[in-house]
Design a protein around this motif. Structure first.
Motif, mmCIF file in Angstrom:
data_model
loop_
_atom_site.group_PDB
_atom_site.id
_atom_site.type_symbol
_atom_site.label_atom_id
_atom_site.label_comp_id
_atom_site.label_asym_id
_atom_site.label_seq_id
_atom_site.Cartn_x
_atom_site.Cartn_y
_atom_site.Cartn_z
ATOM 1 N N SER A 89 -8.266 6.233 13.692
ATOM 2 C CA SER A 89 -9.413 6.002 14.559
ATOM 3 C C SER A 89 -10.642 6.594 13.894
ATOM 4 N N CYS A 90 -11.798 6.026 14.247
ATOM 5 C CA CYS A 90 -13.062 6.502 13.697
ATOM 6 C C CYS A 90 -14.179 6.132 14.669
ATOM 7 N N LEU A 91 -15.364 6.683 14.436
ATOM 8 C CA LEU A 91 -16.535 6.322 15.220
ATOM 9 C C LEU A 91 -17.255 5.186 14.522
ATOM 10 N N MET A 92 -17.649 4.198 15.302
ATOM 11 C CA MET A 92 -18.375 3.057 14.752
ATOM 12 C C MET A 92 -19.464 2.659 15.731
ATOM 13 N N GLY A 93 -20.511 2.107 15.213
ATOM 14 C CA GLY A 93 -21.561 1.528 16.041
ATOM 15 C C GLY A 93 -21.422 0.020 16.026
ATOM 16 N N GLY A 94 -21.340 -0.582 17.189
ATOM 17 C CA GLY A 94 -21.276 -2.038 17.277
ATOM 18 C C GLY A 94 -20.017 -2.646 16.705
ATOM 19 N N ALA A 95 -18.882 -2.058 16.997
ATOM 20 C CA ALA A 95 -17.614 -2.586 16.485
ATOM 21 C C ALA A 95 -17.275 -3.909 17.167
ATOM 22 N N PRO A 96 -16.636 -4.820 16.436
ATOM 23 C CA PRO A 96 -16.180 -6.058 17.073
ATOM 24 C C PRO A 96 -15.099 -5.756 18.107
ATOM 25 N N GLY A 97 -14.701 -6.743 18.865
ATOM 26 C CA GLY A 97 -13.777 -6.536 19.969
ATOM 27 C C GLY A 97 -12.346 -6.256 19.570
ATOM 28 N N GLU A 98 -11.586 -5.807 20.578
ATOM 29 C CA GLU A 98 -10.168 -5.530 20.413
ATOM 30 C C GLU A 98 -9.464 -6.769 19.865
ATOM 31 N N GLY A 99 -8.527 -6.549 18.963
ATOM 32 C CA GLY A 99 -7.775 -7.639 18.356
ATOM 33 C C GLY A 99 -8.369 -8.135 17.045
ATOM 34 N N THR A 100 -9.597 -7.708 16.718
ATOM 35 C CA THR A 100 -10.251 -8.147 15.482
ATOM 36 C C THR A 100 -9.547 -7.531 14.281
ATOM 37 N N LEU A 101 -9.313 -8.361 13.283
ATOM 38 C CA LEU A 101 -8.673 -7.941 12.044
ATOM 39 C C LEU A 101 -9.739 -7.718 10.988
ATOM 40 N N GLY A 102 -9.615 -6.618 10.246
ATOM 41 C CA GLY A 102 -10.568 -6.330 9.178
ATOM 42 C C GLY A 102 -9.867 -5.712 7.990
ATOM 43 N N GLY A 103 -10.530 -5.731 6.874
ATOM 44 C CA GLY A 103 -10.023 -5.051 5.689
ATOM 45 C C GLY A 103 -10.491 -3.608 5.706
ATOM 46 N N PHE A 104 -9.754 -2.724 5.046
ATOM 47 C CA PHE A 104 -10.170 -1.321 4.996
ATOM 48 C C PHE A 104 -9.806 -0.707 3.656
ATOM 49 N N VAL A 105 -10.554 0.322 3.309
ATOM 50 C CA VAL A 105 -10.265 1.202 2.179
ATOM 51 C C VAL A 105 -10.344 2.615 2.734
ATOM 52 N N LEU A 106 -9.213 3.303 2.745
ATOM 53 C CA LEU A 106 -9.119 4.666 3.262
ATOM 54 C C LEU A 106 -9.028 5.598 2.062
ATOM 55 N N TRP A 107 -10.039 6.436 1.904
ATOM 56 C CA TRP A 107 -10.138 7.295 0.727
ATOM 57 C C TRP A 107 -9.335 8.561 0.950
ATOM 58 N N MET A 108 -8.263 8.710 0.192
ATOM 59 C CA MET A 108 -7.372 9.866 0.304
ATOM 60 C C MET A 108 -8.051 11.097 -0.289
ATOM 61 N N PRO A 109 -7.732 12.297 0.267
ATOM 62 C CA PRO A 109 -8.303 13.517 -0.300
ATOM 63 C C PRO A 109 -7.722 13.780 -1.687
ATOM 64 N N GLY A 110 -8.487 14.408 -2.509
ATOM 65 C CA GLY A 110 -8.030 14.720 -3.868
ATOM 66 C C GLY A 110 -8.591 13.734 -4.862
ATOM 67 N N GLN A 111 -9.045 14.233 -5.983
ATOM 68 C CA GLN A 111 -9.679 13.383 -6.982
ATOM 69 C C GLN A 111 -8.704 12.422 -7.653
ATOM 70 N N ASP A 112 -7.429 12.800 -7.732
ATOM 71 C CA ASP A 112 -6.455 11.965 -8.426
ATOM 72 C C ASP A 112 -5.776 10.947 -7.508
ATOM 73 N N GLU A 113 -6.052 11.026 -6.216
ATOM 74 C CA GLU A 113 -5.420 10.131 -5.254
ATOM 75 C C GLU A 113 -6.198 8.825 -5.155
ATOM 76 N N GLY A 114 -5.517 7.725 -5.354
ATOM 77 C CA GLY A 114 -6.137 6.432 -5.133
ATOM 78 C C GLY A 114 -6.237 6.154 -3.644
ATOM 79 N N PRO A 115 -7.124 5.237 -3.239
ATOM 80 C CA PRO A 115 -7.273 4.945 -1.814
ATOM 81 C C PRO A 115 -6.102 4.112 -1.289
ATOM 82 N N VAL A 116 -5.959 4.123 0.031
ATOM 83 C CA VAL A 116 -5.029 3.227 0.713
ATOM 84 C C VAL A 116 -5.858 2.011 1.110
#
Length: 165
Positions: A89-116
């Motif tokens: 979960s996160c805070l967003m302004g003007g998020a689309p409605g429930e059920g909307t599908l989107g792409g994401f990049v989740l940046w893992m902590p640590g410099q050597d960790e690639g994102p999810v």
């Protein structure tokens, strides 16, 4: 078994899992213990688990991580409020409605960790605050098994850091 002894054993199993030193029997024992800990922590938080659902996928821990979410209308950058191996979960302004599908990049902590990276679906959103932000909860629709495991390791690292026993 005494809780502190159980936690000590779990921490050792968890560290062996992090180093990929488990035998197949130890791995099965570790996954069972991880599910048991997640069930206990969910219950302590007052959450009910649906029959047949995995506690590990539903157990969330507070963690601020950068996340980029893209919808057809555009991309947004935010920080997670909490994460699980099943979503965030996160805070967003003007998020689309429930059920909307989107792409994401989740940046893992640590410099050597690639994102999810993957796709996630909005499953809940609070009404906008007076500042226009709303808490938006996502469930992962498309995340690799490897990335889900990396998330679970991080989540249990965080959970163990919160537990004093």
């Amino acid at each position: 078994m005494d809780l502190s002894v159980w936690l000590t054993n779990f921490r050792e199993l968890h560290e062996r899992a992090r180093r990929r030193l488990h035998t197949s029997d130890e791995r099965a024992l570790y996954l069972e213990a991880r599910e048991q800990l997640a069930r206990s922590l969910l219950a302590a938080q007052g959450h009910n688990l649906q029959p047949g659902a995995s506690a590990r996928r539903n157990f969330r821990v507070p963690k601020g991580m950068h996340v980029d979410v893209s919808f057809r209308a555009g991309a947004l950058r935010s920080r997670t409020l909490d994460i699980s191996s099943g979503g965030f979960s996160c805070l967003m302004g003007g998020a689309p409605g429930e059920g909307t599908l989107g792409g994401f990049v989740l940046w893992m902590p640590g410099q050597d960790e690639g994102p999810v990276v993957g796709r996630a679906r909005i499953v809940a959103a609070t009404p906008p605050s007076e500042h226009g932000n709303q808490r938006v909860s996502f469930t992962f629709e498309d995340v690799s098994d490897e990335d889900r495991e990396r998330l679970e390791m991080l989540i249990f690292d965080l959970a163990l850091g919160y537990i004093v026993a």
